[in-house]
Design a protein around this motif. Structure first.
Motif, short mmCIF file in Angstrom:
data_model
loop_
_atom_site.label_atom_id
_atom_site.label_comp_id
_atom_site.label_asym_id
_atom_site.label_seq_id
_atom_site.Cartn_x
_atom_site.Cartn_y
_atom_site.Cartn_z
N UNK A 190 0.87 -1.20 -0.10
CA UNK A 190 -0.26 0.09 0.01
C UNK A 190 0.74 1.15 -0.03
N UNK A 191 0.34 2.31 -0.43
CA UNK A 191 0.92 3.61 -0.38
C UNK A 191 -0.03 4.50 0.17
N UNK A 192 0.50 5.33 1.27
CA UNK A 192 -0.37 6.36 1.81
C UNK A 192 -0.86 7.46 0.94
N UNK A 193 -1.83 8.10 1.16
CA UNK A 193 -2.01 9.18 0.24
C UNK A 193 -1.33 10.40 0.67
N UNK A 194 -1.01 11.26 -0.47
CA UNK A 194 -0.39 12.46 -0.04
C UNK A 194 0.61 12.87 -1.12
N UNK A 195 1.46 13.81 -0.74
CA UNK A 195 2.47 14.07 -2.05
C UNK A 195 3.36 13.20 -2.13
N UNK A 196 4.15 13.32 -3.28
CA UNK A 196 5.35 12.52 -3.53
C UNK A 196 6.37 13.03 -2.80
N UNK A 197 7.32 12.12 -2.58
CA UNK A 197 7.41 10.61 -2.66
C UNK A 197 6.43 10.07 -1.29
N UNK A 198 5.87 8.97 -1.82
CA UNK A 198 5.17 8.35 -0.87
C UNK A 198 5.71 6.83 -0.58
N UNK A 199 5.90 6.61 0.63
CA UNK A 199 6.44 5.26 0.90
C UNK A 199 5.47 4.36 0.45
N UNK A 200 5.94 3.06 0.02
CA UNK A 200 5.62 1.77 -0.15
C UNK A 200 5.65 1.11 1.01
N UNK A 201 4.50 0.46 1.72
CA UNK A 201 4.29 -0.27 2.82
C UNK A 201 3.95 -1.76 2.31
N UNK A 202 4.71 -2.77 2.92
CA UNK A 202 4.27 -4.12 2.62
C UNK A 202 2.97 -4.39 3.67
N UNK A 203 2.00 -4.97 3.32
CA UNK A 203 0.99 -5.52 3.92
C UNK A 203 0.81 -6.88 4.27
N UNK A 204 1.12 -7.13 5.68
CA UNK A 204 1.20 -8.57 6.13
C UNK A 204 0.10 -9.43 5.90
N UNK A 205 -0.95 -8.70 6.10
CA UNK A 205 -2.26 -9.55 5.82
C UNK A 205 -2.40 -10.32 4.71
N UNK A 206 -1.95 -9.76 3.49
CA UNK A 206 -1.90 -10.86 2.27
C UNK A 206 -0.81 -12.05 2.61
N UNK A 207 0.19 -11.80 3.11
CA UNK A 207 1.24 -12.81 3.58
C UNK A 207 0.63 -13.90 4.48
N UNK A 208 0.18 -13.23 5.23
CA UNK A 208 -0.74 -14.18 6.40
C UNK A 208 -1.64 -15.06 5.81
#
Length: 115
Positions: A60-78
């Protein structure tokens, strides 16, 4: 998450570049430019990979101005882990039953040969 989501996650991770992105994000969040650095592809191509991972719920990427960090969503891996573990347990149970049958057969054969 539904089975359809599970299919999307497995499909998203079928690509080696996307698996590598996930591996890198497991260490730390990163911007798209940081993720693009080691690849011989454009930032736009990395965005396409990220879009597939986002649609599957893997990142996921949080909304907002660039650059936005990309975050791994553990739920999908779970979700994947739960699915894999269920079938791993079933296979292990089956092999343990086979081991017991073979051990019983071996014991019976040994008793018969000693008679």
């Amino acid at each position: 998450m539904s089975l359809d989501t599970l299919s999307k996650v497995f499909a998203a991770l079928a690509d080696p570049t996307r698996r590598d992105i996930v591996a890198r994000l497991s260490v730390a969040d990163a911007t798209v430019n940081q993720l693009a650095e080691p690849y011989q592809m454009s930032v736009q191509a990395v965005y396409k990979h990220l879009r597939v991972l986002e649609e599957a719920g893997v990142v996921s990427r949080s909304p907002g101005p660039q650059p936005r960090p990309v975050h791994l969503e553990i739920g999908a891996l779970d979700l994947m882990d739960e699915w894999i573990e269920r079938y791993r347990r079933q296979a292990e149970d089956r092999y343990q039953r086979l081991d017991r049958v073979l051990a019983a057969m071996s014991d019976t054969n040994e008793e018969e040969s000693q008679s």
